[in-house]
Motif scaffolding. Structure first.
Motif, PDB file in Angstrom:
ATOM      1  N   ILE A  22       0.861  -1.168  -0.054  1.00  0.00           N
ATOM      2  CA  ILE A  22       0.205   0.146  -0.098  1.00  0.00           C
ATOM      3  C   ILE A  22       0.876   1.204  -0.104  1.00  0.00           C
ATOM      4  O   ILE A  22       0.683   1.877  -0.881  1.00  0.00           O
ATOM      5  CB  ILE A  22      -0.943   0.051   1.215  1.00  0.00           C
ATOM      6  CG1 ILE A  22      -1.946  -1.107   1.293  1.00  0.00           C
ATOM      7  CG2 ILE A  22      -1.493   1.531   1.256  1.00  0.00           C
ATOM      8  CD1 ILE A  22      -2.988  -1.205   2.012  1.00  0.00           C
ATOM      9  N   ASN A  23       2.017   1.365   0.898  1.00  0.00           N
ATOM     10  CA  ASN A  23       2.797   2.511   1.163  1.00  0.00           C
ATOM     11  C   ASN A  23       3.966   2.201   0.155  1.00  0.00           C
ATOM     12  O   ASN A  23       4.873   1.743   0.481  1.00  0.00           O
ATOM     13  CB  ASN A  23       3.264   2.829   2.561  1.00  0.00           C
ATOM     14  CG  ASN A  23       1.871   2.956   3.516  1.00  0.00           C
ATOM     15  OD1 ASN A  23       1.150   3.633   3.145  1.00  0.00           O
ATOM     16  ND2 ASN A  23       2.039   2.212   4.630  1.00  0.00           N
ATOM     17  N   ASP A  53       5.175   4.891  -2.403  1.00  0.00           N
ATOM     18  CA  ASP A  53       5.987   6.295  -2.331  1.00  0.00           C
ATOM     19  C   ASP A  53       5.184   7.330  -2.151  1.00  0.00           C
ATOM     20  O   ASP A  53       3.915   7.236  -1.779  1.00  0.00           O
ATOM     21  CB  ASP A  53       6.486   6.203  -3.868  1.00  0.00           C
ATOM     22  CG  ASP A  53       5.848   6.286  -5.060  1.00  0.00           C
ATOM     23  OD1 ASP A  53       4.647   6.815  -5.085  1.00  0.00           O
ATOM     24  OD2 ASP A  53       5.844   5.775  -6.200  1.00  0.00           O
ATOM     25  N   ARG A  54       5.790   8.542  -1.944  1.00  0.00           N
ATOM     26  CA  ARG A  54       5.140   9.700  -1.501  1.00  0.00           C
ATOM     27  C   ARG A  54       3.956  10.317  -2.422  1.00  0.00           C
ATOM     28  O   ARG A  54       2.860  10.583  -1.942  1.00  0.00           O
ATOM     29  CB  ARG A  54       6.224  10.865  -1.269  1.00  0.00           C
ATOM     30  CG  ARG A  54       6.916  10.602   0.040  1.00  0.00           C
ATOM     31  CD  ARG A  54       7.791  11.643   0.238  1.00  0.00           C
ATOM     32  NE  ARG A  54       8.865  11.760   1.455  1.00  0.00           N
ATOM     33  CZ  ARG A  54       9.294  11.084   1.891  1.00  0.00           C
ATOM     34  NH1 ARG A  54       9.031   9.742   1.619  1.00  0.00           N
ATOM     35  NH2 ARG A  54      10.014  11.111   3.176  1.00  0.00           N
ATOM     36  N   GLU A  55       4.181  10.138  -3.852  1.00  0.00           N
ATOM     37  CA  GLU A  55       3.000  10.471  -4.542  1.00  0.00           C
ATOM     38  C   GLU A  55       1.911   9.880  -4.800  1.00  0.00           C
ATOM     39  O   GLU A  55       0.972  10.569  -4.832  1.00  0.00           O
ATOM     40  CB  GLU A  55       3.655  11.004  -6.059  1.00  0.00           C
ATOM     41  CG  GLU A  55       4.908  11.535  -6.012  1.00  0.00           C
ATOM     42  CD  GLU A  55       6.270  10.880  -5.917  1.00  0.00           C
ATOM     43  OE1 GLU A  55       6.366   9.649  -6.359  1.00  0.00           O
ATOM     44  OE2 GLU A  55       7.218  11.363  -4.975  1.00  0.00           O
ATOM     45  N   SER A  56       1.996   8.470  -4.767  1.00  0.00           N
ATOM     46  CA  SER A  56       0.791   7.794  -4.710  1.00  0.00           C
ATOM     47  C   SER A  56       0.860   6.341  -3.901  1.00  0.00           C
ATOM     48  O   SER A  56       1.981   6.216  -3.272  1.00  0.00           O
ATOM     49  CB  SER A  56       0.809   7.135  -6.087  1.00  0.00           C
ATOM     50  OG  SER A  56       0.469   8.266  -7.274  1.00  0.00           O
ATOM     51  N   ASP A  57      -0.040   5.544  -3.897  1.00  0.00           N
ATOM     52  CA  ASP A  57       0.027   4.341  -3.086  1.00  0.00           C
ATOM     53  C   ASP A  57      -0.568   3.217  -3.784  1.00  0.00           C
ATOM     54  O   ASP A  57      -0.781   3.481  -5.179  1.00  0.00           O
ATOM     55  CB  ASP A  57      -0.716   4.629  -1.879  1.00  0.00           C
ATOM     56  CG  ASP A  57      -2.038   4.981  -2.106  1.00  0.00           C
ATOM     57  OD1 ASP A  57      -2.799   4.655  -3.139  1.00  0.00           O
ATOM     58  OD2 ASP A  57      -2.698   5.523  -1.160  1.00  0.00           O
ATOM     59  N   GLY A  58      -0.752   2.048  -3.205  1.00  0.00           N
ATOM     60  CA  GLY A  58      -1.071   0.677  -3.681  1.00  0.00           C
ATOM     61  C   GLY A  58      -2.530   0.752  -4.191  1.00  0.00           C
ATOM     62  O   GLY A  58      -2.793   0.447  -5.230  1.00  0.00           O
ATOM     63  N   PHE A  59      -3.339   1.885  -3.890  1.00  0.00           N
ATOM     64  CA  PHE A  59      -4.691   2.067  -4.420  1.00  0.00           C
ATOM     65  C   PHE A  59      -4.574   2.553  -5.704  1.00  0.00           C
ATOM     66  O   PHE A  59      -5.565   2.398  -6.572  1.00  0.00           O
ATOM     67  CB  PHE A  59      -5.687   2.834  -3.273  1.00  0.00           C
ATOM     68  CG  PHE A  59      -5.766   2.124  -2.087  1.00  0.00           C
ATOM     69  CD1 PHE A  59      -6.678   1.325  -1.999  1.00  0.00           C
ATOM     70  CD2 PHE A  59      -5.081   2.522  -0.956  1.00  0.00           C
ATOM     71  CE1 PHE A  59      -6.815   0.599  -1.018  1.00  0.00           C
ATOM     72  CE2 PHE A  59      -5.375   1.880   0.231  1.00  0.00           C
ATOM     73  CZ  PHE A  59      -6.303   0.864   0.319  1.00  0.00           C
ATOM     74  N   THR A  60      -3.609   3.372  -6.076  1.00  0.00           N
ATOM     75  CA  THR A  60      -3.378   4.217  -7.376  1.00  0.00           C
ATOM     76  C   THR A  60      -3.201   2.928  -8.182  1.00  0.00           C
ATOM     77  O   THR A  60      -3.726   2.839  -9.525  1.00  0.00           O
ATOM     78  CB  THR A  60      -2.258   5.135  -7.402  1.00  0.00           C
ATOM     79  OG1 THR A  60      -2.625   6.097  -6.231  1.00  0.00           O
ATOM     80  CG2 THR A  60      -2.129   5.719  -8.864  1.00  0.00           C
TER      81      THR A  60
END
Length: 186
Positions: free
Chosen positions: A103-104, A106-113
């Motif tokens: 899930i976590n 990188d700072r810009e996006s996450d696993g949901f993206t």
């Protein structure tokens, strides 16, 4: 520069008591793992043998190095991504049967993206999220995003494989390789 023995560095780190020395060893260990990953990465992602295509997304080099070979032993064709942008590029280039993502990332996006991008490209893809930081909010968000399952790290690999198998079967797909236990019985 020669190859550093990451296993020896890991043992050295486990026995080190001095916090400053431990940080230095961990830094050296991370460099060694990144070097090893560069060697392994080409071999893992270029295999063209039969097997369900699985995209594995995690920003931790040690996990990217250790989990994909185990998934390959279980019959998956594994492609690795270390960031959301790498995952999106892979999703555009290939059709995957399974997404296994932290899930976590990188700072810009996450696993949901990554899940959203995969659902747009391939609605039948089995999606499984991993997290070291379980929270009620992310569990609810997983349900709303129609993620197939959500596991807390360190996750039980047999449970993950079982979920993937059941979900593939429910979608009319099947594992293309025989299953075997990931953990050895002693």
């Amino acid at each position: 520069m020669g190859h550093k023995d990451w296993k020896a560095l890991a043992r050295k780190a486990a026995n080190e008591q001095d916090p400053k020395k431990l940080l230095a060893i961990i830094e050296e260990l991370n460099e060694a793992l990144e070097e090893r990953e560069k060697q392994v990465r080409g071999r893992v992602s270029t295999k063209t043998e039969q097997g369900n295509r699985l995209l594995f997304v995690d920003d931790e080099a040690s996990i990217r190095l250790t989990l994909p070979p185990i998934l390959q032993e279980r019959g998956f064709q594994v492609q690795i991504a270390a960031s959301v942008s790498e995952a999106r590029t892979a999703i555009k280039a290939h059709k995957f049967d399974v997404l296994l993502s932290d899930i976590n990332i990188d700072r810009e996006s996450d696993g949901f993206t990554v899940v959203h991008a995969m659902r747009e490209a391939n609605p039948d893809c089995v999606t499984v999220l991993l997290t070291a930081y379980p929270a009620f909010e992310t569990a609810v968000r997983s349900i709303r995003a129609e993620v197939d399952d959500y596991f807390t790290k360190p996750a039980d690999l047999d449970a993950i494989i079982s979920t993937i198998d059941r979900t593939l079967l429910a979608r009319g797909m099947q594992r293309t390789a025989p299953t075997k236990k990931a953990t050895a019985q002693t």
